[in-house]
Scaffold this active site. Structure first.
Site, short mmCIF file in Angstrom:
data_model
loop_
_atom_site.label_atom_id
_atom_site.label_comp_id
_atom_site.label_asym_id
_atom_site.label_seq_id
_atom_site.Cartn_x
_atom_site.Cartn_y
_atom_site.Cartn_z
N GLY A 95 1.35 4.49 3.98
CA GLY A 95 2.36 3.93 2.96
C GLY A 95 3.44 4.53 2.17
N TYR A 151 -13.62 -5.26 11.08
CA TYR A 151 -12.22 -4.44 11.26
C TYR A 151 -11.47 -4.69 12.38
CZ TYR A 151 -9.11 -0.66 10.91
OH TYR A 151 -7.99 0.23 10.93
N GLY A 187 0.96 -1.27 0.02
CA GLY A 187 0.15 -0.09 -0.04
C GLY A 187 0.80 1.15 0.12
N ALA A 188 1.73 1.30 -0.77
CA ALA A 188 2.92 2.25 -0.75
C ALA A 188 2.62 3.51 -1.53
CB ALA A 188 4.18 1.92 -1.39
N GLY A 216 -1.39 7.46 1.55
CA GLY A 216 -1.47 7.57 2.93
C GLY A 216 -0.33 7.09 3.84
#
Length: 322
Positions: free
Chosen positions: A32, A183, A26-27, A30
């Site tokens: 990441g 979650y 997830g780079a 956000g």
């Protein structure tokens, strides 16, 4: 556990990362994205593991415009697909001969009920099972890399909410589904996995350690995504108050994971989060997770179920002398 964190620690305090290879899931956005910038500024080579190659390459170009000597590679990774995870592992192995840090950062938050490509409840499938499989497939690279290597997995303060347990009788939410409960369960699973992984690494004397982190309340796309939150006037006022006084930026939110990945006074099994009120914001420090996360029997059961569901079996071997 007493906090031993340096006050006012920021990414500038990270040690030099030259010659080191880091995978960040997830780079492209956000937390990441901020972690990728930080490692790039310190000379590390970052493998940006992202679901969308278009978004990842846009993020890569943005970082390269900010960090002139940034060393980045983009590889496709969809954590909702076990096939994609295996393909990523194959591609990484063909291109790289070392792995110093695996930052399991990507995640989804409070989504309506849906399943992954493999039939897992989506939040558990992406947040836990996807990273569980990825770590297992990359474990040899971590253990065989010279020096101490680290697996850092992002959890959340939400793991303390809801029932605070793993619903083994309905793990995929087919009988009853609450997006928040799902979650919270996935974030608790992240911690159980981290602590159990570290215990197994210690048992064979590996130089790889497993550490958990959480960002507090951070202003990221994850928090502002498709969560179908109440948009009433009262809810908007409450949200504005929280965003103003209790939420920190993505830059600050990334610090606990960066600290967990690089600071010298971090050991396996540690949990790093913000040190402010309710761990919502503040300097990174050592924090404590809920009682269930430290339960060995629950961790072992989750581990066995995760291996069965993903088909990924971890092989822990005692390191051979050079």
């Amino acid at each position: 556990m007493e906090a031993t964190t340096e006050s006012n620690w920021t990414a500038t305090n990270m040690p030099d990362q030259s010659g080191r290879t880091v995978i960040i899931t997830g780079a492209n956005s956000g937390l990441g994205l901020e972690a990728t910038k930080a490692f790039a500024r310190k000379g590390g080579h970052v493998v940006m593991a992202c679901r969308s190659l278009d978004r990842a390459n846009r993020a890569r170009r943005k970082i390269e415009s900010m960090v002139s000597d940034a060393s980045l590679t983009v590889l496709e990774l969809d954590l909702a697909s076990q096939a994609s995870i295996r393909q990523f592992g194959t591609e990484f192995e063909s291109e790289f001969d070392r792995l110093d840090v695996l930052l399991n950062n990507a995640g989804i938050m409070m989504t309506p009920y849906s399943t992954t490509e493999d039939g897992f409840e989506r939040q558990l499938g992406v947040n836990h099972l996807g990273h569980f499989a990825l770590t297992g497939l990359l474990l040899d690279h971590l253990v065989e890399t010279d020096g101490e290597t680290r697996v850092v997995t992002q959890s959340s303060i939400a793991h303390k909410s809801g029932s605070g347990e793993i619903h083994f009788d309905d793990l995929n939410g087919k009988q009853s589904y609450s997006r928040f409960e799902a979650y919270a369960q996935s974030k608790l699973a992240n911690l159980l996995f981290t602590y159990e992984l570290d215990r197994r690494l210690r048992a064979v004397g590996a130089d790889t350690i497993a550490v958990a982190a959480h960002p507090g309340s951070s202003a990221t796309e994850l928090a502002s995504g498709d969560t179908e939150m109440d948009t009433s006037v009262i809810q908007q006022i409450v949200r504005k108050f929280v965003n103003t006084f209790m939420t920190q930026s993505a830059v600050a939110g990334a610090l606990p994971a960066l600290y967990a990945a690089t600071a010298a006074n971090v050991d396996g099994g540690h949990y790093i989060g913000p040190g402010g009120l309710l761990e919502m914001r503040g300097n990174p420090t050592h924090v404590v997770s809920n009682a269930t996360s430290y339960d060995h029997a629950t961790a072992r059961r989750l581990w066995e179920v995760s291996e069965e569901l993903t088909g990924v079996t971890f092989e822990f071997e005692e390191p051979q002398p050079a």
